[in-house]
Structure formats: structure tokens, C-alpha cells
Design a protein around this motif. Structure first.
Motif, mmCIF file in Angstrom:
data_model
loop_
_atom_site.group_PDB
_atom_site.id
_atom_site.type_symbol
_atom_site.label_atom_id
_atom_site.label_comp_id
_atom_site.label_asym_id
_atom_site.label_seq_id
_atom_site.Cartn_x
_atom_site.Cartn_y
_atom_site.Cartn_z
ATOM 1 N N MET A 1 -0.318 13.731 -10.904
ATOM 2 C CA MET A 1 -0.923 14.172 -11.925
ATOM 3 C C MET A 1 -0.201 14.531 -13.212
ATOM 4 S SD MET A 1 -3.251 16.994 -9.874
ATOM 5 C CE MET A 1 -4.169 17.531 -11.516
ATOM 6 N N GLY A 2 -0.788 14.222 -14.309
ATOM 7 C CA GLY A 2 -0.016 14.309 -15.689
ATOM 8 C C GLY A 2 -0.034 15.676 -16.233
ATOM 9 N N VAL A 3 0.660 15.818 -17.303
ATOM 10 C CA VAL A 3 0.610 17.420 -17.827
ATOM 11 C C VAL A 3 -0.530 17.927 -18.422
ATOM 12 C CG1 VAL A 3 1.427 16.613 -20.023
ATOM 13 C CG2 VAL A 3 1.993 18.758 -19.465
ATOM 14 N N TYR A 4 -1.459 17.038 -18.810
ATOM 15 C CA TYR A 4 -2.655 17.418 -19.421
ATOM 16 C C TYR A 4 -3.741 17.735 -18.381
ATOM 17 C CZ TYR A 4 -0.327 15.869 -23.292
ATOM 18 O OH TYR A 4 0.682 15.654 -24.323
ATOM 19 N N ASP A 5 -3.486 16.822 -16.970
ATOM 20 C CA ASP A 5 -4.442 17.334 -15.876
ATOM 21 C C ASP A 5 -4.143 18.709 -15.055
ATOM 22 O OD1 ASP A 5 -5.817 14.797 -15.898
ATOM 23 O OD2 ASP A 5 -4.258 13.846 -15.057
ATOM 24 N N VAL A 389 -1.535 12.034 -28.066
ATOM 25 C CA VAL A 389 -0.975 10.462 -27.968
ATOM 26 C C VAL A 389 -0.365 9.907 -29.111
ATOM 27 C CG1 VAL A 389 -3.454 10.417 -26.673
ATOM 28 C CG2 VAL A 389 -3.285 9.827 -28.951
ATOM 29 N N GLY A 390 0.386 8.943 -28.637
ATOM 30 C CA GLY A 390 1.009 8.275 -29.591
ATOM 31 C C GLY A 390 0.347 7.173 -30.283
ATOM 32 N N ARG A 394 -1.048 6.089 -25.694
ATOM 33 C CA ARG A 394 -0.567 6.736 -24.387
ATOM 34 C C ARG A 394 -0.107 8.108 -24.362
ATOM 35 N NH1 ARG A 394 3.335 2.151 -21.669
ATOM 36 N NH2 ARG A 394 1.738 0.420 -21.774
ATOM 37 N N ASP A 395 -0.633 8.752 -23.470
ATOM 38 C CA ASP A 395 0.022 10.381 -23.592
ATOM 39 C C ASP A 395 1.319 10.627 -23.826
ATOM 40 O OD1 ASP A 395 -2.313 11.481 -20.624
ATOM 41 O OD2 ASP A 395 -2.717 10.849 -22.851
ATOM 42 N N LEU A 396 1.723 11.523 -24.375
ATOM 43 C CA LEU A 396 3.145 11.866 -24.913
ATOM 44 C C LEU A 396 3.469 13.053 -23.955
ATOM 45 C CD1 LEU A 396 3.242 11.519 -28.782
ATOM 46 C CD2 LEU A 396 3.949 9.845 -27.058
ATOM 47 N N PRO A 397 4.701 13.372 -23.864
ATOM 48 C CA PRO A 397 5.068 14.608 -22.947
ATOM 49 C C PRO A 397 5.207 15.848 -23.941
ATOM 50 C CG PRO A 397 7.021 13.082 -23.492
ATOM 51 C CD PRO A 397 5.637 12.432 -23.894
ATOM 52 N N PRO A 398 5.329 16.945 -23.440
ATOM 53 C CA PRO A 398 5.415 18.181 -24.421
ATOM 54 C C PRO A 398 6.593 18.005 -25.413
ATOM 55 C CG PRO A 398 5.047 18.901 -21.865
ATOM 56 C CD PRO A 398 5.453 17.294 -21.967
ATOM 57 N N MET A 439 2.446 19.739 -28.000
ATOM 58 C CA MET A 439 2.435 20.793 -27.206
ATOM 59 C C MET A 439 3.598 21.020 -26.654
ATOM 60 S SD MET A 439 0.033 20.947 -23.270
ATOM 61 C CE MET A 439 1.510 20.100 -22.579
ATOM 62 N N ASP A 440 4.069 22.324 -26.610
ATOM 63 C CA ASP A 440 5.143 22.803 -26.032
ATOM 64 C C ASP A 440 5.272 22.910 -24.598
ATOM 65 O OD1 ASP A 440 4.310 25.232 -25.259
ATOM 66 O OD2 ASP A 440 5.172 26.275 -26.875
ATOM 67 N N ALA A 441 6.332 23.042 -23.767
ATOM 68 C CA ALA A 441 6.221 22.927 -22.205
ATOM 69 C C ALA A 441 5.369 24.103 -21.737
ATOM 70 C CB ALA A 441 7.918 23.266 -21.850
#
Length: 549
Positions: A1-5, A389-390, A394-398, A439-441
Motif C-alpha cells: 500500500m502507498g502512503v495515500y492508501d 502527483v508529479g 505518478r504519486d510523489l512521496p512525502p 504532504m509531510d511525513a
């Protein structure tokens, strides 16, 4: 699962708020009916010294629906409401829903050109407007629209105080060829409105958000959207019928429509209306009405701090203060807290998200980005997922900056009669907001820029192209480029760069006055700079960014 899930923000709630909401009503009319049954004699609206109970609002909106039906109005038609913050706005909106119609909110600062665009795009068959707006603006526009019925009313109704600061000088106007709203309501009071069953996905509101090109776009806020975010305000903040809501945001704006009107209809909390914002009177009203909840642009709270009657005791009844629509400087939050003892909670959303998509959880303070100094706009509200998203989608990390893409029960299905724009902005039902942030961590979101050239003047959205088009109407203007520049009070204000036709001359103040006559007050440029040439690309495109820098 990704960070947004995984939704890391769900661990941020100090009071353990649930992560989901059950939508309690199929439509806004059922939502209001429940509140009426709970306390029919409680105040629904307070307007200066006037009071309208929940039972009376139910009867008046029934009468409005019956009056519409008498004109031949049928379910699915549109009613444009062109008024300030007056009780008739709420009566007409609720009555439109009871008749199965769609309410179209119109900024009362709009002039002929802007009003005509909205009436034409929505295909509104009915216009409800203040008498002065009919005389000064609407009457000359209507022959070019589909409007067949005009209902006029006065801001002097439903009160006897006649506050000179905002109502002084206003007189009743005889509007020939229109239906007087008070006469209409008196005639149909007690008449049952048409039998209509509204579905959750029926459109409740058309709320207009201007596009960079072409006509404005009408976001289709459904009954499901409206009910969900009314419940979001209620449960996120923790409100009930014992609260008192200050209607300080314009009712035509999505904040006023949801955070004032819909929230009041849901909870049964009285909605306090003041026609238009006046800092001194607002402070007096908060004190006298024991207001508990206020939501508005940051300029409202700056004005309250600078009012001559600013007094901590006058605002003692407030328990929740929220602001959105424009960036909030952390220094302003601290100053307001020092002056009045209340923390301003950030909230963020768009017309297309039917108001909030993010908010600061109850009991928490928003963190400040250590690099930019920006205050966090909060975390996603119930049942809402926001991805960053970039450029490749694609999803970008925190921590990485990209466009915010939002999905949830508050996101509109699209724009009125604009399938191409809908497909572009809402592919797969996800809203590509055009706002850039990260979004931060810990799950807090921050806005760092806007993808588009939109100007945010004290919470009001201004598109450069629209201002430029007006400037080009002046026969001395050769080229025009409009940008947003920093403004201490409004956050941003509108500045125009202009080059002139050969042999022509005009003073900057003349161009400001020219635009002021043709545009809403928040749109016209406050600054005009005349240059020999404006910077362009090799293909001739004006470089707004270079001018802004």
C-alpha cells in the motif's frame, strides 16, 4: 500500500475523531425537514433585529416553491439568486430545491457582462435579485437571456432596525414587470409545494468558477456533495443546535453556501446575517448574538483586529474560528490569538470540492513549514484521499512538491454542459486542483504555489485573462498583461502592465477607473504600470511570470 492508501493523517486527531462519515440524508430538503421537526420554534435566521423560526423558514420556502410552480417552473430548471447576505437568499435557495430546481449563486458584485455570462451559461429561467441590482444591472441584461420570471426583493425586509452603516440610504424601488417576493410569499403561504423527490446525485447548486479562457464554468454540486460537507463541518468542528453561526462569508461563495447555509439547515443552529461585512458591526453582533462559530477569509479577521471596537470580551462567546480561501500568515494567527484569545483554524477546499477537503483537526494547531514559513492547510477530511502527483501523473512521496489531486464524496461530478473541461479536470472522478503543494511525513498538507495564473485577492479568485479582456476594450491599450502582486491586507492584489497604441496616451488612474466601471470590485486592477513594450516569448506570448518576478 502507498502512503495515500495508508492515510497517515488519521493518527493526528487529538480527540480520536472517526475516519469516516455516513451520509445521513438523500437530499438537502430532507436534511432541513429533520431539523425543523427537532425544534420548529427555534431561530433559523437572525437578521439585525429580525427573527425567522425554523417553522417560518419552512413555510416561506414552501410558498416560494409553490409560487415558482405557478409561473410554470418545472423540476430541473435553474433559479439564479443575485443578492447579498439577506434572509431571502436562504428562502429562495431552499424553495428552489423544494420545487426540484437547481440554485445558481451569483456574486452581487457582478456587473452586466458577468451576470449575462452566468445567466446564459446556466440557462436560468428565473432570477431572484435585490431591487437595486435589478434596476442598476439586471434589467438591461435579461432580454439576451432565457430568464422569463424575475422576482425582486429588498434588503430592508425581515428587519426594522435599518442599520445606517450598511443599510443607510437604501430605499424601496418599484420594479415594473417583476414579481415582488414578499407579495408572492404572502399569496402562496400555506400552499403545498409540488411533490418532488430529489435524488442524492441530482444537482443542488451551480457555483461558478471562472476559467482561464472562454466563459465561466458552473461546478455541479450535488445534493450528496452538499449534505456530506455540511456533515463534515458539523462533525469535524463538533457543532450542534446550541451553536450560533455568523454568516460573514458571502452566501454566493461555496464557504457561505456550505459553512453557513447548509450547516445551519443541518444542525438547526441559527444563522446570523448582516447584509454585508462591516468590522465594527460584526464585533457588536458577535457580542450581542453570542456567536460561537465564524468562518471567513483571513481579511475578515484582520479587519476585526483593526476595528476601533476590537475587544477580547466582545468575542468571548466564539468557540471555533476557521479561515480559508487565501493563505494565512502564521503571524496573523498569533496576532488574532493575542487580541481575542482565539486560534484561527485553517481549512482548505475549492468550489469543486463543495468547500472543505482539508482542515486542521479539532484541538490541534497547524504546523508551520520551517523552510517557507507557510502554515499547513490541515489534513484531508473524512473519506477523502488527496494525492500529490508529479508532471508524469505518478504519486510523489512525502516532502516532494506536486499538484494536489483529490477524491471523495464532496468532489463534484463535473461542470455544467462542459464535457471537455470535465474530462480534463476530473478524469476518473479525481479532481486535479491546479494547486501545488506537498504532504509531510506526518500527513500535514502545505500549499506552496498555484499551477495556474489565478490571482487570490483576499479569498476572491481573479483570472488575469478576464481583466486583460476588459483592458483591451480601451482604445488606447495595445497590450495588457495582468498578474498578482503581494498586498499586505488582501494577500494578493491585481496589477496590470500595459503598452499603448502609437500616438495614444492615457494615465494609469484612468485605466483603473475604466476597469472599475466594468468589473466586480475585487477584480479591477489596483495598480497599472505603463511600459513601452511587454516581455514576450519568441512566439509572441506575453510572459506574465517575468512581469510578476
Amino acid at each position: 500500500m502507498g502512503v495515500y492508501d495508508e492515510k497517515p493523517w488519521l493518527g493526528l486527531y487529538p480527540e480520536g475523531l472517526p475516519s469516516g462519515l455516513t451520509i445521513e440524508f438523500d437530499n438537502t430538503v430532507d436534511m432541513f425537514a429533520t431539523a425543523v421537526a427537532r425544534d420548529p420554534d427555534g431561530d433559523a435566521i437572525r437578521y439585525f433585529d429580525g427573527r425567522i423560526s425554523a417553522r417560518e423558514l419552512d413555510e416561506l420556502s414552501d410558498a416560494f416553491a409553490a409560487g415558482l410552480a405557478d409561473t410554470g417552473f418545472t423540476a430541473g430548471e435553474r433559479v439564479a439568486i443575485y443578492a447579498q447576505n439577506v434572509p431571502q437568499f436562504v428562502i429562495a435557495q431552499l424553495g428552489t430545491w423544494k420545487a426540484g430546481g437547481i440554485a445558481v449563486s451569483v456574486n452581487p458584485m457582478n456587473r452586466q457582462r458577468e451576470l449575462e455570462l452566468i445567466l446564459s451559461d446556466s440557462g436560468a429561467s428565473v432570477l431572484v435579485c435585490l431591487e437595486g441590482l435589478y434596476r442598476d444591472v439586471a434589467c438591461s441584461v435579461l432580454p439576451r437571456t432565457d430568464v422569463r420570471t424575475v422576482v425582486t426583493t429588498s434588503e430592508l425586509e425581515y428587519q426594522t432596525r435599518g442599520d445606517q452603516r450598511v443599510l443607510g440610504g437604501i430605499e424601496r424601488i418599484d420594479c415594473d414587470g417583476t414579481i415582488d417576493m414578499s407579495t408572492m410569499l404572502e399569496r402562496f403561504r400555506g400552499t403545498a409545494p409540488p411533490a418532488v423527490r430529489l435524488q442524492p446525485d441530482d444537482v443542488a447548486l451551480l457555483t461558478y468558477t471562472s476559467g482561464t479562457t472562454g466563459p465561466p464554468k458552473g461546478a455541479m454540486n450535488t445534493h450528496r456533495n452538499v449534505v456530506f460537507n455540511a456533515q463534515t463541518f458539523r462533525d469535524w468542528i463538533g457543532m450542534d443546535s446550541g451553536d450560533v453561526i455568523l454568516g460573514v462569508a458571502p452566501l454566493f461563495h461555496i464557504t457561505g453556501l456550505i459553512g453557513h447555509v447548509a450547516l445551519s439547515l443541518l444542525t438547526g443552529a441559527p444563522l446570523v446575517l448582516l447584509y454585508r461585512f462591516d468590522p465594527e458591526m460584526t464585533i457588536e453582533t458577535i457580542r450581542d448574538e453570542r456567536v460561537t462559530f465564524a468562518a471567513g477569509s483571513i481579511t475578515v479577521f484582520i479587519a476585526l483586529m483593526n476595528a476601533p471596537n476590537a475587544d477580547k470580551d466582545a468575542l468571548a462567546s466564539l468557540t471555533n474560528v476557521y479561515s480559508g480561501g487565501a493563505p494565512i500568515p502564521p503571524s496573523t494567527v498569533k496576532a488574532f490569538q493575542k487580541t481575542f484569545g482565539h486560534y484561527i483554524n485553517n481549512v482548505y477546499g475549492l468550489t469543486e470540492t463543495t468547500s472543505p477537503s482539508h482542515g486542521v483537526p479539532r484541538g490541534a494547531d497547524a504546523p508551520v513549514d520551517p523552510t517557507s514559513g507557510a502554515l499547513s492547510v490541515g489534513v484531508p477530511v473524512f473519506d477523502t484521499v488527496v494525492r500529490v502527483v508529479g508532471e508524469d501523473g505518478r504519486d510523489l512521496p512525502p516532502g516532494e512538491v506536486g499538484e494536489l489531486v483529490t477524491s471523495g464524496p464532496q468532489v463534484v461530478p463535473g461542470y455544467w454542459n462542459k464535457p471537455e473541461e470535465t474530462a480534463t479536470a476530473l478524469p476518473g472522478g479525481e479532481l486535479h486542483t491546479g494547486d501545488v503543494g506537498y504532504m509531510d511525513a506526518d500527513g500535514w498538507f502545505y500549499l506552496v504555489d498555484r499551477k495556474k495564473d489565478q490571482i487570490n485577492a483576499g479569498g476572491y479568485k481573479v483570472w488575469p485573462r478576464e481583466v486583460e479582456d476588459v483592458l483591451y476594450e480601451h482604445d488606447a491599450v495595445r497590450e495588457a498583461a495582468v498578474v498578482g502582486v503581494a498586498d499586505e491586507y488582501r494577500g494578493e492584489t491585481v496589477k496590470a502592465f500595459v503598452s499603448l497604441r502609437p500616438g495614444r496616451s492615457v494615465e494609469p488612474d484612468e485605466l483603473v477607473a475604466f476597469c472599475k466601471e466594468r468589473m466586480a470590485a475585487y477584480k479591477y486592477p489596483r495598480q497599472v504600470e505603463i511600459r513601452d513594450e511587454l516581455p514576450k516569448t519568441v512566439t509572441g506570448k506575453l510572459l506574465r511570470r517575468q512581469l510578476r518576478d
